[in-house]
Design a protein around this motif. Structure first.
Motif, PDB file in Angstrom:
ATOM      1  N   VAL A  30      22.203  54.042  15.023  1.00  0.00           N
ATOM      2  CA  VAL A  30      23.210  53.376  15.852  1.00  0.00           C
ATOM      3  C   VAL A  30      22.546  52.266  16.661  1.00  0.00           C
ATOM      4  CG1 VAL A  30      24.796  53.666  17.780  1.00  0.00           C
ATOM      5  CG2 VAL A  30      24.758  55.353  15.958  1.00  0.00           C
ATOM      6  N   GLU A  31      21.356  52.554  17.166  1.00  0.00           N
ATOM      7  CA  GLU A  31      20.643  51.517  17.917  1.00  0.00           C
ATOM      8  C   GLU A  31      20.324  50.319  17.033  1.00  0.00           C
ATOM      9  OE1 GLU A  31      16.969  52.772  19.626  1.00  0.00           O
ATOM     10  OE2 GLU A  31      16.296  50.723  19.931  1.00  0.00           O
ATOM     11  N   ALA A  32      19.849  50.614  15.806  1.00  0.00           N
ATOM     12  CA  ALA A  32      19.504  49.525  14.895  1.00  0.00           C
ATOM     13  C   ALA A  32      20.728  48.681  14.586  1.00  0.00           C
ATOM     14  CB  ALA A  32      18.909  50.087  13.611  1.00  0.00           C
ATOM     15  N   ALA A  33      21.878  49.357  14.372  1.00  0.00           N
ATOM     16  CA  ALA A  33      23.088  48.620  14.017  1.00  0.00           C
ATOM     17  C   ALA A  33      23.566  47.770  15.187  1.00  0.00           C
ATOM     18  CB  ALA A  33      24.177  49.594  13.591  1.00  0.00           C
ATOM     19  N   TRP A  34      23.494  48.323  16.402  1.00  0.00           N
ATOM     20  CA  TRP A  34      23.924  47.567  17.586  1.00  0.00           C
ATOM     21  C   TRP A  34      23.072  46.319  17.752  1.00  0.00           C
ATOM     22  CZ3 TRP A  34      28.092  47.455  20.452  1.00  0.00           C
ATOM     23  CH2 TRP A  34      28.057  46.817  21.686  1.00  0.00           C
ATOM     24  N   LYS A  35      21.766  46.505  17.594  1.00  0.00           N
ATOM     25  CA  LYS A  35      20.842  45.379  17.723  1.00  0.00           C
ATOM     26  C   LYS A  35      21.141  44.327  16.655  1.00  0.00           C
ATOM     27  CE  LYS A  35      15.992  45.749  18.918  1.00  0.00           C
ATOM     28  NZ  LYS A  35      14.806  46.502  18.479  1.00  0.00           N
ATOM     29  N   TYR A  36      21.363  44.792  15.437  1.00  0.00           N
ATOM     30  CA  TYR A  36      21.678  43.912  14.312  1.00  0.00           C
ATOM     31  C   TYR A  36      22.927  43.103  14.629  1.00  0.00           C
ATOM     32  CZ  TYR A  36      23.054  42.878   9.428  1.00  0.00           C
ATOM     33  OH  TYR A  36      23.432  42.281   8.258  1.00  0.00           O
ATOM     34  N   SER A  67      26.096  59.227  20.156  1.00  0.00           N
ATOM     35  CA  SER A  67      24.663  59.408  19.933  1.00  0.00           C
ATOM     36  C   SER A  67      23.896  59.517  21.242  1.00  0.00           C
ATOM     37  CB  SER A  67      24.110  58.294  19.056  1.00  0.00           C
ATOM     38  OG  SER A  67      24.030  57.100  19.780  1.00  0.00           O
ATOM     39  N   ILE A  68      24.300  58.823  22.312  1.00  0.00           N
ATOM     40  CA  ILE A  68      23.530  58.949  23.551  1.00  0.00           C
ATOM     41  C   ILE A  68      24.378  59.411  24.723  1.00  0.00           C
ATOM     42  CG2 ILE A  68      21.734  57.280  22.920  1.00  0.00           C
ATOM     43  CD1 ILE A  68      23.169  55.242  24.631  1.00  0.00           C
ATOM     44  N   GLU A  69      25.627  59.800  24.466  1.00  0.00           N
ATOM     45  CA  GLU A  69      26.511  60.338  25.481  1.00  0.00           C
ATOM     46  C   GLU A  69      26.777  59.417  26.660  1.00  0.00           C
ATOM     47  OE1 GLU A  69      24.668  64.033  25.862  1.00  0.00           O
ATOM     48  OE2 GLU A  69      25.570  64.683  23.991  1.00  0.00           O
ATOM     49  N   SER A  70      26.604  58.122  26.453  1.00  0.00           N
ATOM     50  CA  SER A  70      27.060  57.153  27.441  1.00  0.00           C
ATOM     51  C   SER A  70      27.115  55.815  26.724  1.00  0.00           C
ATOM     52  CB  SER A  70      26.110  57.079  28.638  1.00  0.00           C
ATOM     53  OG  SER A  70      25.053  56.203  28.361  1.00  0.00           O
ATOM     54  N   LEU A  71      27.561  54.782  27.450  1.00  0.00           N
ATOM     55  CA  LEU A  71      27.590  53.469  26.801  1.00  0.00           C
ATOM     56  C   LEU A  71      26.504  52.577  27.393  1.00  0.00           C
ATOM     57  CD1 LEU A  71      31.348  52.702  26.281  1.00  0.00           C
ATOM     58  CD2 LEU A  71      29.599  53.028  24.563  1.00  0.00           C
ATOM     59  N   ASP A  72      25.474  53.245  27.903  1.00  0.00           N
ATOM     60  CA  ASP A  72      24.381  52.525  28.527  1.00  0.00           C
ATOM     61  C   ASP A  72      23.390  52.123  27.449  1.00  0.00           C
ATOM     62  OD1 ASP A  72      22.698  51.521  30.298  1.00  0.00           O
ATOM     63  OD2 ASP A  72      22.471  53.335  31.511  1.00  0.00           O
ATOM     64  N   VAL A  73      23.583  50.930  26.874  1.00  0.00           N
ATOM     65  CA  VAL A  73      22.759  50.600  25.717  1.00  0.00           C
ATOM     66  C   VAL A  73      21.292  50.358  26.080  1.00  0.00           C
ATOM     67  CG1 VAL A  73      24.475  49.777  24.090  1.00  0.00           C
ATOM     68  CG2 VAL A  73      23.685  48.263  25.850  1.00  0.00           C
ATOM     69  N   ASP A  74      20.993  50.287  27.391  1.00  0.00           N
ATOM     70  CA  ASP A  74      19.584  50.226  27.771  1.00  0.00           C
ATOM     71  C   ASP A  74      18.838  51.473  27.317  1.00  0.00           C
ATOM     72  OD1 ASP A  74      19.578  47.780  28.822  1.00  0.00           O
ATOM     73  OD2 ASP A  74      19.662  48.384  30.922  1.00  0.00           O
ATOM     74  N   GLN A  75      19.612  52.558  27.175  1.00  0.00           N
ATOM     75  CA  GLN A  75      18.964  53.792  26.711  1.00  0.00           C
ATOM     76  C   GLN A  75      18.656  53.775  25.230  1.00  0.00           C
ATOM     77  OE1 GLN A  75      21.095  57.294  27.855  1.00  0.00           O
ATOM     78  NE2 GLN A  75      21.426  56.530  29.923  1.00  0.00           N
ATOM     79  N   LEU A  76      19.179  52.784  24.532  1.00  0.00           N
ATOM     80  CA  LEU A  76      18.855  52.661  23.114  1.00  0.00           C
ATOM     81  C   LEU A  76      17.492  51.985  23.005  1.00  0.00           C
ATOM     82  CD1 LEU A  76      22.198  51.354  21.622  1.00  0.00           C
ATOM     83  CD2 LEU A  76      21.267  53.606  21.297  1.00  0.00           C
ATOM     84  N   PHE A 120      33.344  46.468  16.971  1.00  0.00           N
ATOM     85  CA  PHE A 120      32.802  46.781  18.297  1.00  0.00           C
ATOM     86  C   PHE A 120      33.438  48.050  18.841  1.00  0.00           C
ATOM     87  CE2 PHE A 120      31.258  42.306  19.109  1.00  0.00           C
ATOM     88  CZ  PHE A 120      29.950  42.692  19.299  1.00  0.00           C
ATOM     89  N   GLY A 121      34.760  48.146  18.655  1.00  0.00           N
ATOM     90  CA  GLY A 121      35.460  49.338  19.114  1.00  0.00           C
ATOM     91  C   GLY A 121      34.916  50.592  18.449  1.00  0.00           C
ATOM     92  N   VAL A 122      34.717  50.534  17.140  1.00  0.00           N
ATOM     93  CA  VAL A 122      34.149  51.677  16.410  1.00  0.00           C
ATOM     94  C   VAL A 122      32.784  52.033  16.983  1.00  0.00           C
ATOM     95  CG1 VAL A 122      33.324  52.447  14.167  1.00  0.00           C
ATOM     96  CG2 VAL A 122      35.408  51.089  14.313  1.00  0.00           C
ATOM     97  N   PHE A 123      32.021  50.986  17.298  1.00  0.00           N
ATOM     98  CA  PHE A 123      30.661  51.213  17.781  1.00  0.00           C
ATOM     99  C   PHE A 123      30.606  51.935  19.115  1.00  0.00           C
ATOM    100  CE2 PHE A 123      28.402  48.507  14.785  1.00  0.00           C
ATOM    101  CZ  PHE A 123      27.290  49.298  14.654  1.00  0.00           C
ATOM    102  N   PHE A 124      31.611  51.632  19.991  1.00  0.00           N
ATOM    103  CA  PHE A 124      31.611  52.315  21.285  1.00  0.00           C
ATOM    104  C   PHE A 124      31.553  53.820  21.071  1.00  0.00           C
ATOM    105  CE2 PHE A 124      33.996  48.692  23.618  1.00  0.00           C
ATOM    106  CZ  PHE A 124      32.813  48.003  23.685  1.00  0.00           C
ATOM    107  N   PHE A 125      32.359  54.285  20.108  1.00  0.00           N
ATOM    108  CA  PHE A 125      32.386  55.729  19.884  1.00  0.00           C
ATOM    109  C   PHE A 125      31.079  56.215  19.276  1.00  0.00           C
ATOM    110  CE2 PHE A 125      36.772  54.542  20.289  1.00  0.00           C
ATOM    111  CZ  PHE A 125      37.248  55.531  21.132  1.00  0.00           C
TER     112      PHE A 125
END
Lengths: 224, 494
Positions: B154-160, A207-216, A197-202
């Motif tokens: 990255v989105e796909a991995a987060w969702k996964y 990739s989207i310049e924030s941690l607002d995953v709604d933007q994914l 999870f920590g790795v993913f934050f970075f």
């Protein structure tokens, strides 16, 4: 009713109630750092319950579980999250749900639902187990609710980890812990998950310049 | 037992070594040889089981019977052939500058780590360890989905991570409830999660608790199987990760998750048998329902895909739905068909993903609109993709036809009206696949499209095996399927 229970069982019930209370506190808390603190308290409460069950049941394996819980859930994961949010500079952010009142109401309904599901189980076991199964199921579902109601990565991770706390609580309170090899495996998985999870934050921030995953939202089945 | 330990330890140590040594020259070759060694060990294991019967004893931590032995060999086989493909494919990706040495180290270590978790999940006798291994499989593959670090990946991995993490957490809750039920009837609680011990006491388990536990386990492991509506992670993870990963996810992970589900279904069925609290076929009905819905929805979604890997991942959901339906239906004929379908789907789908990987290198895109004239550009890849798709769509004489035919016959016997939606679904899926496939393989090749270095023999090998299984199933395999059907349904076919 309750007074007739042995003292330690009353204590377990109190702790169970407190664990569920922290779940609601997590749901309501919108600021990042207090949220992580509440999460650490929840981990500590779960660990204390484990210690208590170990003392009462005389199962020495459970002391190891309790120790693991303190180290992992009350110290390491909160510390990791705390460090990450400081390094990412988001420790003052608001990560709340959009409609906090509605979310809390849904949470209350989930608890009632859990008692309803656990009702048939309760007919065949002691009253303590009945409550703890219902409560741990509720903590799991409340963690899930937190996951879906928040759009920020950190809040989602806290929700996920709190869900894991619910599972651990269920294993300890309802069945006096799982076999040791399983406990260790689960602890290892949680540890690796926290690091990933920590790795993913970075990754997400890069990739989207924030941690607002709604933007994914690039991948979806809707017609572009 | 030494064959068993080798099957497990080869991928474990190979993964550690690859993580330690990093991306030196020969890392890909080492990956291939470790996977091939794992396959050799699994063949040895299968031979031992064939000669001596089930391994592992009553209360051992490992248990190999006819239900998992062929899955172990299949997993090792697909792992080995895909690693050959992966060597060629990933070299091309490196040459295209999409990946550096650090990512390659991660890739190779995770590949072996994933194979280890799959074999652990299959061989273990402990349902708790099974859960740990399936969660481990998510952890091993999640960083591979985001290997390219594009926003989409990255989105796909987060969702996964989130969807599978929550799903598998529910499965753990189900496991806790199962343990709760078991602890009340099994004297030695340390062994109360061992499948063999549970199977022995299954009829004494509390039906109420088991029914609730099964619902949690179905939703949890069903997420990993890719059942609708918990399937959302699957097309994303398949389309954004490197193609060898898509091949092993579709070919192995989905099968192993279904295997876990069927193991707990066996317990639930005996616990509910003859009970009055719940319908004795509760577990079967639930699986049939999820199966039919997944099958139908995925078939429809095939029509609107624009990405070739998403297309085939929906096809995987469709087939997993069909297998779930088969096991839900119960009865020796449907179960035999389901077990055969697990095998042929895994072989065919991994072959297709190998061909798809090469096709997307030829066309330099994964968009279906951009892939044209494959047969003219590189006949081996074009024909491989075409024949693979023909096989997966269920044409005779391939093995998928045989298993679907068995399943349809079984449905005709027990629920004749259900054959109508099943046949319609097969037709819809067929149309969905071929409307996209036709322009991709036929037609003129676009200007400047070049053939690439391709290793097509895994495709040939898998498709020949599928053809063989369609024409005649070898006796030992048929006996394993039959014994597994006895284990699952209580009755044999042969």
């Amino acid at each position: 009713m309750l007074e007739q229970l042995p003292l330690y069982q009353q204590a377990i019930l109190t702790l169970a109630a407190l664990v569920m209370f922290t779940s609601f506190a997590l749901l309501a808390q919108s600021r990042v750092v207090p949220m992580i603190h509440v999460f650490a308290w929840q981990g500590l409460l779960v660990a204390i319950t484990t210690g208590l069950v170990a003392f009462d049941s005389g199962k020495h394996d459970l002391y190891i579980s309790a120790l693991l819980a303190v180290l992992l859930k009350a110290l390491f994961v909160p510390w990791l999250l705390h460090r990450l949010v400081t390094r990412l500079g988001i420790d003052r952010d608001e990560h709340g749900a959009e409609h906090p009142a509605t979310v809390l109401l849904i949470g209350a309904l989930l608890v009632i639902f859990c008692y309803y599901v656990a009702e048939p189980i309760s007919e065949l076991s002691a009253s303590v187990t009945r409550n703890t199964i219902a409560i741990s199921m509720a903590v799991v579902l409340l963690g899930m609710l937190m996951l879906v109601s928040r759009g920020k990565a950190v809040a989602q991770v806290v929700g996920f980890m709190s869900l894991e706390n619910g599972l651990f609580f269920a294993a300890v309170a309802a069945t006096h812990g799982m076999p040791m090899v399983v406990e260790l495996g689960i602890a290892f998985d949680v540890l690796v998950a926290a690091v990933i999870f920590g790795v993913f934050f970075f990754h997400i921030r890069d990739s989207i310049e924030s941690l607002d995953v709604d933007q994914l939202n690039r991948l979806s089945e809707s017609d572009e | 037992m030494s064959a068993l330990y080798l099957t497990l330890l080869i991928p474990l140590f190979a993964g550690m070594l690859l993580a330690l040594l990093g991306d030196r020259r020969g890392a890909a070759v080492f990956n291939v040889s470790a996977s091939a060694g794992g396959f050799a060990a699994s063949v040895w294991l299968a031979r031992t089981v064939l000669q001596q019967g089930p391994l592992g004893g009553e209360a051992g931590q490992f248990h190999i019977d006819s239900f998992n032995v062929y899955l172990i060999a299949l997993t090792a086989l697909v792992g080995a052939t895909t690693s050959f493909f992966s060597a060629a494919y990933m070299a091309q990706e490196q040459a295209n500058g999409r990946l550096g040495p650090g990512r390659m180290r991660l890739y190779h270590a995770s590949y072996q780590g994933f194979l280890f978790t799959m074999q652990l999940a299959l061989t273990t006798n402990n349902l708790g360890v099974l859960w740990v291994a399936l969660e481990g499989a998510t952890l091993a593959t999640v960083l591979l989905v985001s290997l390219y670090r594009t926003p989409e990946s990255v989105e796909a991995a987060w969702k996964y991570f989130i969807v599978c993490g929550v799903g598998i957490a529910l499965a753990l809750f189900g496991t806790v409830l199962l343990y709760f039920a078991a602890a009340q009837v099994i004297p030695d609680v340390e062994n109360a999660l061992l499948w063999t011990v549970l199977a022995e006491h299954a009829s004494a388990l509390q039906p109420v608790v088991m029914a609730i536990a099964f619902v949690f386990l179905l939703v949890g492991y069903g997420t990993k199987v890719g059942l609708v509506p918990m399937h959302t992670w699957l097309p994303d993870a398949h389309s954004e990760g490197p193609t060898p990963m898509s091949a092993v996810l579709s070919g192995l992970l989905l099968n192993v998750a279904l295997y876990a589900l069927v193991r707990v279904k066996i317990l639930t069925d005996s616990a509910l048998a003859g009970g009055t609290v719940h319908d004795p076929h509760l577990a079967g009905y639930l699986m049939m329902g999820f199966g039919v819905v997944s099958f139908t929805v995925a078939g429809l979604f095939l029509h609107r895909q624009r990405d070739i890997k998403r297309l085939f991942s929906y096809s995987s959901i469709e087939h997993m739905g069909l297998m779930t339906f088969a096991f839900g239906l119960g009865g020796p004929l449907a179960t035999f068909g389901g077990l055969l379908h697990m095998t042929v789907h895994s072989l065919t789908k991994s072959a297709i993903f190998v061909a798809v990987g090469h096709a997307s290198h030829i066309a330099r895109t994964q968009a279906i609109d951009g892939i044209r004239g494959l047969i003219q550009t590189q006949p081996a890849v074009g024909w491989g993709l075409l024949i693979g798709t023909v096989a997966i769509a269920g044409f005779p004489p391939f093995g998928v036809f045989t298993s679907e035919f068995l399943l349809l016959s079984a449905t005709m016997q027990s629920y004749p009206w259900l054959t109508v939606p099943l046949l319609a679904g097969l037709g819809v899926a067929f149309a969905g696949l071929f409307r996209h496939l036709h322009p991709m393989v036929y037609g003129d090749r676009p200007e400047g499209q070049q053939a690439v270095q391709a290793s097509m023999w895994p495709v040939v090998l898998h498709l020949v095996l599928v053809l063989w299984l369609g024409l005649s199933i070898p006796t030992f395999l048929a006996e394993w399927f039959d014994q597994a059907a006895v284990l699952i349904t209580g009755r044999g076919l042969l």
